[in-house]
Design an enzyme around this catalytic site. Structure first.
Site, PDB file in Angstrom:
ATOM      1  N   HIS A   1      -2.174 -12.357  14.230  1.00 30.87           N
ATOM      2  CA  HIS A   1      -2.753 -12.926  13.012  1.00 30.87           C
ATOM      3  C   HIS A   1      -2.767 -14.451  13.144  1.00 30.87           C
ATOM      4  O   HIS A   1      -1.862 -15.038  13.740  1.00 30.87           O
ATOM      5  CB  HIS A   1      -1.927 -12.491  11.787  1.00 30.87           C
ATOM      6  CG  HIS A   1      -2.593 -12.833  10.493  1.00 30.87           C
ATOM      7  ND1 HIS A   1      -2.574 -14.099   9.968  1.00 30.87           N
ATOM      8  CD2 HIS A   1      -3.327 -12.078   9.638  1.00 30.87           C
ATOM      9  CE1 HIS A   1      -3.262 -14.103   8.831  1.00 30.87           C
ATOM     10  NE2 HIS A   1      -3.726 -12.888   8.604  1.00 30.87           N
TER      11      HIS A   1
ATOM     12  N   LYS B   1       1.712  -9.805   3.939  1.00 27.49           N
ATOM     13  CA  LYS B   1       2.307 -11.074   4.397  1.00 27.49           C
ATOM     14  C   LYS B   1       3.751 -11.186   3.890  1.00 27.49           C
ATOM     15  O   LYS B   1       4.444 -10.186   3.800  1.00 27.49           O
ATOM     16  CB  LYS B   1       1.444 -12.259   3.963  1.00 27.49           C
ATOM     17  CG  LYS B   1      -0.017 -12.087   4.343  1.00 27.49           C
ATOM     18  CD  LYS B   1      -0.814 -13.333   4.183  1.00 27.49           C
ATOM     19  CE  LYS B   1      -2.272 -13.042   4.477  1.00 27.49           C
ATOM     20  NZ  LYS B   1      -3.087 -14.236   4.603  1.00 27.49           N
TER      21      LYS B   1
ATOM     22  N   GLU C   1      -2.003 -16.691  11.203  1.00 23.95           N
ATOM     23  CA  GLU C   1      -0.801 -17.358  10.681  1.00 23.95           C
ATOM     24  C   GLU C   1       0.335 -17.298  11.695  1.00 23.95           C
ATOM     25  O   GLU C   1       1.205 -18.174  11.722  1.00 23.95           O
ATOM     26  CB  GLU C   1      -0.418 -16.727   9.330  1.00 23.95           C
ATOM     27  CG  GLU C   1      -1.382 -17.178   8.241  1.00 23.95           C
ATOM     28  CD  GLU C   1      -1.551 -16.222   7.082  1.00 23.95           C
ATOM     29  OE1 GLU C   1      -0.717 -15.323   6.903  1.00 23.95           O
ATOM     30  OE2 GLU C   1      -2.551 -16.389   6.354  1.00 23.95           O
TER      31      GLU C   1
ATOM     32  N   SER D   1     -10.962 -13.187   2.794  1.00 24.02           N
ATOM     33  CA  SER D   1     -11.459 -13.211   1.416  1.00 24.02           C
ATOM     34  C   SER D   1     -12.321 -11.989   1.057  1.00 24.02           C
ATOM     35  O   SER D   1     -13.313 -12.111   0.333  1.00 24.02           O
ATOM     36  CB  SER D   1     -12.213 -14.512   1.137  1.00 24.02           C
ATOM     37  OG  SER D   1     -11.329 -15.621   1.232  1.00 24.02           O
TER      38      SER D   1
ATOM     39  N   GLY E   1      -7.823 -16.467   2.676  1.00 21.54           N
ATOM     40  CA  GLY E   1      -7.180 -16.971   1.462  1.00 21.54           C
ATOM     41  C   GLY E   1      -7.931 -18.106   0.776  1.00 21.54           C
ATOM     42  O   GLY E   1      -7.385 -18.785  -0.094  1.00 21.54           O
TER      43      GLY E   1
ATOM     44  N   ASN F   1      -2.610  -6.428   4.286  1.00 21.63           N
ATOM     45  CA  ASN F   1      -1.546  -7.253   4.863  1.00 21.63           C
ATOM     46  C   ASN F   1      -0.830  -7.974   3.717  1.00 21.63           C
ATOM     47  O   ASN F   1      -1.393  -8.891   3.138  1.00 21.63           O
ATOM     48  CB  ASN F   1      -2.176  -8.259   5.840  1.00 21.63           C
ATOM     49  CG  ASN F   1      -1.163  -9.251   6.387  1.00 21.63           C
ATOM     50  OD1 ASN F   1       0.040  -9.092   6.203  1.00 21.63           O
ATOM     51  ND2 ASN F   1      -1.664 -10.276   7.062  1.00 21.63           N
TER      52      ASN F   1
ATOM     53  N   GLU G   1     -11.253 -12.312  11.974  1.00 16.12           N
ATOM     54  CA  GLU G   1     -10.850 -13.049  10.771  1.00 16.12           C
ATOM     55  C   GLU G   1     -11.075 -14.551  10.974  1.00 16.12           C
ATOM     56  O   GLU G   1     -10.219 -15.232  11.553  1.00 16.12           O
ATOM     57  CB  GLU G   1      -9.365 -12.822  10.503  1.00 16.12           C
ATOM     58  CG  GLU G   1      -8.988 -11.389  10.243  1.00 16.12           C
ATOM     59  CD  GLU G   1      -7.718 -11.307   9.422  1.00 16.12           C
ATOM     60  OE1 GLU G   1      -7.788 -10.781   8.312  1.00 16.12           O
ATOM     61  OE2 GLU G   1      -6.674 -11.811   9.869  1.00 16.12           O
TER      62      GLU G   1
HETATM   63  C1  PEP Z   1      -5.523 -12.099   6.049  1.00 17.12           C
HETATM   64  O1  PEP Z   1      -4.632 -12.920   5.971  1.00 17.12           O
HETATM   65  O2  PEP Z   1      -5.534 -11.279   6.990  1.00 17.12           O
HETATM   66  C2  PEP Z   1      -6.576 -12.126   5.040  1.00 17.12           C
HETATM   67  C3  PEP Z   1      -7.710 -11.560   5.335  1.00 17.12           C
HETATM   68  O3  PEP Z   1      -6.271 -12.749   3.862  1.00 17.12           O
HETATM   69  P1  PEP Z   1      -7.221 -12.800   2.543  1.00 17.12           P
HETATM   70  O4  PEP Z   1      -7.824 -11.454   2.353  1.00 17.12           O
HETATM   71  O5  PEP Z   1      -6.285 -13.188   1.447  1.00 17.12           O
HETATM   72  O6  PEP Z   1      -8.266 -13.834   2.833  1.00 17.12           O
END
Ligand code: PEP
Length: 244
Positions: free
Chosen positions: A95, A13, A97, A204, A171, A11, A165
Site C-alpha cells: 500500500h 487502516k 502508505e 476515493s 483519501g 482497508n 491506487e
Molecule cells: C486506500 O487507502 O486504499 C484507499 C483507497 O483509501 P480511500 O478509499 O479512503 O481513498
C-alpha cells in the site's frame, strides 16, 4: 468488467476497536449471500475477533501487511503464518502508505508476497503513481515497473489480486477520469502474468461513484479505505459490484 473474480476489499487502516465489529456484523447481515468476493482488512489487533464475528458469513477477513520472514527476532512485526492463524485469508501488500511511511520497495513487497503465498494467503498488491508522476506523463511507466517488481514469482489468479491506487486519489475525494482509469487497467491487464488476476481500482471510491467505476471493462472491483469503515457506506459499494 472482465472474466476475473469480482472483489470489494475494505482497508480499515489504523482504525477500529472491538466495538466497531458491529459494522462488520451489519455488513454480513445485509449480504447473507454474495456472488462477488467481499473482504474486510481490519488492523492486526482485530483480525481474530473479526474472523470470529464473521464466521459462517459471506464476508472474508484479511490483513494490511506482513513481514517477509516466517518468525524470529523482529519486534513488532507479524508474519504471514500468524495472520493466517488469526483468521486472515488475504493480505494487502505494498500500500502506498507502507511504501511512503516505511520506505517499502517493490522488491520487499515481492518478498512479502512470496511469504504470504507460502502461508496460504492471497495477496493484494498495491501500485500507483504520485500526482507529480501523472502530471509528467509517467503514470504507465511507474505502475508497470511497480507491477513487475512487486509480484511474487508464480503469481496467478489463485493467489494474487492487483490494486491500482493513484496516490493522489487516496483519501482526497479526487479520482482519475473513467478514461484514465480504463487506460491504466488496460495496460495492467496486458502485463499480468495471468490475465485472470483480478484488477481493483482504489482511491476515493464512494457509493456515488462505484457503479460507473465498476462499469469499466478491466475493473474487477475496488480497494476502499474511508468508505469501508461503515456498513452504510460500504454496503452500497458492495451492492454496486454485485449488480455490475
Ligand atoms: C486506500 O487507502 O486504499 C484507499 C483507497 O483509501 P480511500 O478509499 O479512503 O481513498
Amino acid at each position: 468488467m472482465s472474466d476475473a473474480c469480482k472483489l470489494a476489499a475494505g482497508n480499515w487502516k489504523m482504525n477500529g476497536l472491538r466495538a466497531d465489529l458491529d459494522e462488520a456484523r451489519a455488513l454480513a447481515k445485509a449480504f447473507p449471500k454474495l456472488d462477488c468476493g467481499v473482504l474486510l482488512c481490519p488492523p492486526a489487533t482485530l483480525i481474530s475477533a473479526m474472523a470470529e464475528a464473521l464466521e459462517g458469513s459471506a464476508i472474508m477477513v484479511g490483513a494490511q501487511d506482513c513481514h517477509p520472514g516466517e518468525k524470529g527476532a523482529h519486534t513488532g512485526d507479524v508474519s504471514a503464518q500468524m495472520l493466517a492463524d488469526a483468521g486472515a485469508r488475504q493480505v494487502i501488500l505494498g500500500h502506498s502508505e507502507r511504501r511512503g511511511d516505511h520506505g517499502e520497495s517493490s522488491a520487499l513487497v515481492a518478498e512479502k508476497a512470496r511469504a504470504a503465498h507460502v502461508a496460504g494467503l492471497v495477496t493484494i498488491i498495491c501500485i500507483g503513481e504520485t500526482e507529480a508522476e501523472r502530471d509528467a506523463g509517467h503514470t504507465l511507466d511507474v505502475v508497470l515497473a511497480q507491477l513487475a517488481g512487486s509480484l511474487a514469482e508464480g503469481a496467478t489468479s489463485a493467489n494474487t489480486v492487483v490494486a491500482y491506487e493513484p496516490i493522489w486519489a487516496i483519501g482526497t475525494g479526487r479520482t482519475p477520469s473513467l478514461e484514465e482509469i480504463a487506460q491504466v487497467h488496460d495496460a495492467l491487464r496486458a502485463s499480468l502474468p495471468d490475465p485472470a488476476i483480478s484488477l481493483l481500482y482504489g482511491g476515493s471510491v464512494k457509493p456515488g461513484n462505484a457503479a460507473e467505476i465498476f462499469a469499466i471493462e478491466n475493473v474487477d472491483g475496488a480497494l476502499v479505505g474511508g468508505a469501508s469503515l461503515k456498513a452504510k457506506d460500504f454496503g452500497p459499494i458492495v451492492a454496486a459490484l454485485e449488480a455490475s
